[in-house]
Structure formats: structure tokens, C-alpha cells
Enzyme design. Structure first.
Site, PDB file in Angstrom:
ATOM      1  N   ARG A   1      73.929   6.635  82.169  1.00 38.59           N
ATOM      2  CA  ARG A   1      73.934   6.491  80.704  1.00 38.59           C
ATOM      3  C   ARG A   1      72.729   5.694  80.204  1.00 38.59           C
ATOM      4  NH1 ARG A   1      78.483   7.478  77.521  1.00 38.59           N
ATOM      5  NH2 ARG A   1      80.007   8.666  78.654  1.00 38.59           N
TER       6      ARG A   1
ATOM      7  N   ARG B   1      73.398   4.695  72.895  1.00 39.40           N
ATOM      8  CA  ARG B   1      73.507   3.799  71.741  1.00 39.40           C
ATOM      9  C   ARG B   1      72.924   2.407  71.885  1.00 39.40           C
ATOM     10  NH1 ARG B   1      79.694   5.065  71.432  1.00 39.40           N
ATOM     11  NH2 ARG B   1      79.126   5.160  73.629  1.00 39.40           N
TER      12      ARG B   1
ATOM     13  N   ARG C   1      69.704   9.846  66.550  1.00 39.40           N
ATOM     14  CA  ARG C   1      71.057  10.395  66.456  1.00 39.40           C
ATOM     15  C   ARG C   1      71.427  10.748  65.016  1.00 39.40           C
ATOM     16  NH1 ARG C   1      75.039  12.157  65.733  1.00 39.40           N
ATOM     17  NH2 ARG C   1      77.127  11.846  66.579  1.00 39.40           N
TER      18      ARG C   1
ATOM     19  N   ASP D   1      76.515  16.349  77.751  1.00 40.17           N
ATOM     20  CA  ASP D   1      77.809  15.724  78.004  1.00 40.17           C
ATOM     21  C   ASP D   1      78.614  16.597  78.953  1.00 40.17           C
ATOM     22  OD1 ASP D   1      79.388  13.279  76.770  1.00 40.17           O
ATOM     23  OD2 ASP D   1      80.835  14.854  77.196  1.00 40.17           O
TER      24      ASP D   1
ATOM     25  N   TYR E   1      90.498  15.869  80.305  1.00 45.01           N
ATOM     26  CA  TYR E   1      90.257  15.902  78.852  1.00 45.01           C
ATOM     27  C   TYR E   1      90.832  17.174  78.222  1.00 45.01           C
ATOM     28  CZ  TYR E   1      87.237  11.846  79.358  1.00 45.01           C
ATOM     29  OH  TYR E   1      86.769  10.581  79.604  1.00 45.01           O
TER      30      TYR E   1
END
Ligand code: CP3
Length: 357
Positions: free
Chosen positions: A36, A40, A49, A86, A162
Site C-alpha cells: 500500500r 491516502r 484522487r 484493487d 467480500y
């Protein structure tokens, strides 16, 4: 002609540190990249973004995804870039729409039974994921010759979690209920996922990925026998399929928090490297995993939030333990949004062998 060696029998050599380490060749220092590493915690990512209304559209924009991929490389000079995407693009491409709502993480219309599994389709996969392949090709043109490009996918168990839960969860109890109550139904879903994931990895190599990683983030919730069946076995099938088309592309497996089964995972799946979470002692893992399989990890991401001597001493300890072994420096899990970029900078300097300023 003296050199009549068929091209297909030659293992491609590369000067890229990551590729050398993953193929067991000597390196001047361990290669490093951070799980990662885009995202952010970087102000330039937060700025970029804003150019997209939602996270999935951002992932499907080749120019935005390529730019987010190279942002951390420009700042910190890691040995590898991981394509910005992702793991949930797979359910999205199979026809189960995925939304990211800020503060809520991923939201999917949860699968409840066989009719919904039957509604998933592999036929649109490469078209729907086309922008990711375009992003890889574009990123390739932006990287220098020393930086390797990593493609990735989620492993079937983690993606299924998920798809069945419809969101994140601490226990993924609905997905677990499927494996205990209706393993045949789970097998139907896994057959589709194995095919989709293998195809997505193969397409990423064709678009320019030089290394692949499979994230099994929720492997750790499975007891031993279920871990064999729903993590090791499908990963082995995916590795087999990808290697039958691209035998020389190294594959890193990340069975997060799998504990004492790491050796078995490495042996049976035939991955080239395993990423190690922060809770598993790295020196012990070295004794469990076959000598030719590289280990990647396992600095606690919270140490990157704290920084200073706590971070630098632990990084140094990991590097010393792994000296002379096939090793890729990384974290035990992803960089968290609270991470000060200066700490990433300091750690990168240490790993490059530079003296602190
Ligand atoms: O540098 C990189 O590694 C970026 C590429 C990347 C992302 N997600 C971007 C992302 C990678 C490799 C992933 C993998 C991923 N995605 C995993 C496996 C690794 C892990 O963390 O265990 C998982 C489980 C996901 C699913 C996912 N995506 C969740 C649960 C969330 C929400 C929570 C969170 O971390 O924010 C995401 C969103 C996501 N994926 C973001 C980013 C940068 C944040 C959203 C945003 O920036 O708007």
C-alpha cells in the site's frame, strides 16, 4: 551459429534488484517496496484522487492509476512499483457491482445463493479490466530501468469473503458458514474465481507486469484443514495456470496471519516468495519455508507511523536476520493513512544504505 540454445530454455536475467532477489541471485542490498505504498498518506495522492468521483472509476482510469502508481517511486525510490488497483475489481468484472463509500470501505450486493453465482460471467472480464492493462502499459513507460512493476490480485478466499459478506467484517462468519454448510456451493464460486484471477494475472503480465502478488488477506481466519482447502489448494491452481503460460514470472503469495502453516503454503502452492505478516517471527519462518523461496516482510506498519529509532532499529534487525537469504524488505501489512511521509523517506534511506541526513 555456436549458440543454438532454444530461447525458451533460457531463464531471463534482469538487473532489477527485486527480480534478482526473487530468483535467488545475489544482490548488493535487499530490494524494498511497501505494501500500500500508494494512497491516502500521500498528499499528492489525495489531490489526484479528487479528479475522480469514486474509487472504482479512479482505478479504471489508466492515466490516474498510472500516476498514483509512480507517485511513491518519485518520492522514495522503491525497487518496485505495484500497479494502483484493487482486489475487488474481480467481483466487479464478474458482474457483482462494487462501491466504495467513504468511511464504510467496500460495499457489494452480497451473494446469497446459487442463482447469484450462476449470474456471474467470465465473458466480460478482459474488457471490463482493460483499463488496468492500459494503466500497466502506461506505467511501464514512466518507470526507470531499475524499478520492477508488480501486478496483483486477491486470492479466491479473500475475494469470496467480500462477495458473500457484502462488506468488510472482523470474522467473515457468512463466508465461513458457506464452507461449513455448503462446500459444494463454495466450490462453484471458487471455480469461477480461480479462472478469473488466473486470467487477470496472465493479462497483467502481457501488459507489462514483471512480478505478481496474490493477497490472501483473510487466510488467518481459516483453521488448518479449511486453510488447505480454500487457500493453499486454489492458490496452487492459480500458480499452475499462470506458470503454464508465463513460467518465469515470479509470484509472491501472502497468506496473511496463517501462522504455523506458512511452510506448507510455500511448499504446496509453488509460489516463488511469501509475504510475512508482522506477528510471525521472520527467523522462524526462514526455517519453515523452502530455502529457494524468498521471504518478503515483515515490519509492523505502525512503526512507520511512530518513526525514529523504534522504526529504524527494528528494520535493521530484520535486515540483519535475513542477511544472505533470499529476502525482500516490506511491511507485515499495508501502510496506514496516518503514516507521515517523512518516516517512509527515512526508512527508504536506511534500506538504501544512505547515512541519515
Ligand atoms: O500501493 C498500493 O498497494 C495500492 C494498490 C492497492 C489498493 N488496494 C488501493 C486501495 C492494493 C494492492 C490493494 C489491495 C487490497 N484491497 C486488499 C489486499 C491487501 C490488504 O489490505 O489486506 C484488500 C483486502 C482490499 C480491499 C479494500 N480496498 C478495502 C478493505 C478498502 C477500504 C479500506 C482501506 O484500506 O481504505 C479498499 C480501498 C482502497 N484500496 C484504498 C486504496 C488506496 C482507499 C480508498 C481511497 O483512496 O479512496
Amino acid at each position: 551459429m555456436a549458440n543454438a540454445v532454444p530461447l525458451s530454455s533460457i531463464t531471463p536475467v534482469s538487473d532489477k534488484r527485486l527480480l534478482r532477489a526473487l530468483s535467488g541471485q545475489a544482490v548488493d542490498r535487499p530490494p524494498f517496496w511497501f505494501m500500500r505504498q500508494a494512497g491516502r498518506y500521500l498528499p499528492e495522492y489525495r489531490e489526484l484522487r479528487q479528479r475522480s468521483k469514486d474509487f472504482m472509476s479512479f482505478c479504471y482510469s489508466p492515466s490516474l492509476a498510472a500516476e498514483a502508481t509512480v507517485q511513491p517511486i518519485r518520492r522514495f525510490g522503491m525497487d518496485a512499483a505495484i500497479i494502483f488497483s484493487d482486489i475487488l475489481v474481480i467481483p466487479d468484472a464478474l458482474g457483482q457491482r462494487v462501491n466504495f463509500e467513504s468511511g464504510h470501505g467496500p460495499m457489494l450486493d452480497a451473494l446469497t445463493g446459487e442463482s447469484q453465482i450462476a449470474g456471474l460471467t467470465l465473458s466480460r472480464l478482459r474488457t471490463r479490466l482493460g483499463p488496468i492493462y492500459d494503466a500497466l502499459a502506461l506505467t511501464h513507460t514512466k518507470l526507470d530501468l531499475d524499478t520492477a512493476l508488480i501486478g496483483f490480485a486477491g486470492a479466491p478466499w479473500t475475494i469470496a469473503c467480500y462477495m458473500i459478506e457484502g462488506s468488510g467484517s472482523a470474522t467473515f462468519s457468512k463466508a465461513k458458514a458457506w464452507i461449513y454448510r455448503s462446500p459444494e456451493r463454495m466450490t462453484m464460486l471458487f471455480d469461477i474465481l480461480v479462472e478469473a484471477i488466473a486470467d487477470h494475472l496472465i493479462a497483467q503480465v502481457e501488459a507489462g507486469a514483471e512480478v505478481l502478488q496474490l493477497f490472501d488477506s483473510w487466510a488467518g481466519v481459516l483453521p488448518e484443514r479449511e486453510f488447505e482447502r480454500w487457500s493453499i489448494e486454489p492458490t496452487m491452481r492459480i500458480v499452475g495456470r499462470v506458470k503454464s503460460v508465463h513460467p518465469h514470472v515470479p509470484i509472491i503469495g501472502f497468506p496473511n496471519r496463517c501462522g504455523a502453516t506458512i511452510g506448507q503454503y510455500a511448499r504446496i502452492t509453488a509460489v516463488d516468495a511469501v509475504q510475512l505478516d508482522s506477528g510471525t517471527p521472520i527467523g522462524w519462518a526462514r526455517t519453515q519455508v523452502p530455502a529457494k523461496v524468498a521471504i518478503q516482510g515483515n515490519l509492523d506498519p505502525q512503526l512507520l507511523v511512530v518513526g525514529g529509532p523504534a522504526m529504524l532499529n527494528e528494520a535493521d534487525r530484520i535486515v540483519r536476520i535475513m542477511s544472505g537469504q533470499p529476502f525482500v524488505f516490506n511491511l507485515g501489512h499495508g501502510i496506514v493513512p496516518e503514516t507521515p511521509p517523512e518516516n517512509v523517506s527515512q526508512l527508504s534511506a536506511l534500506l538504501r544504505g544512505e547515512r541519515p541526513a
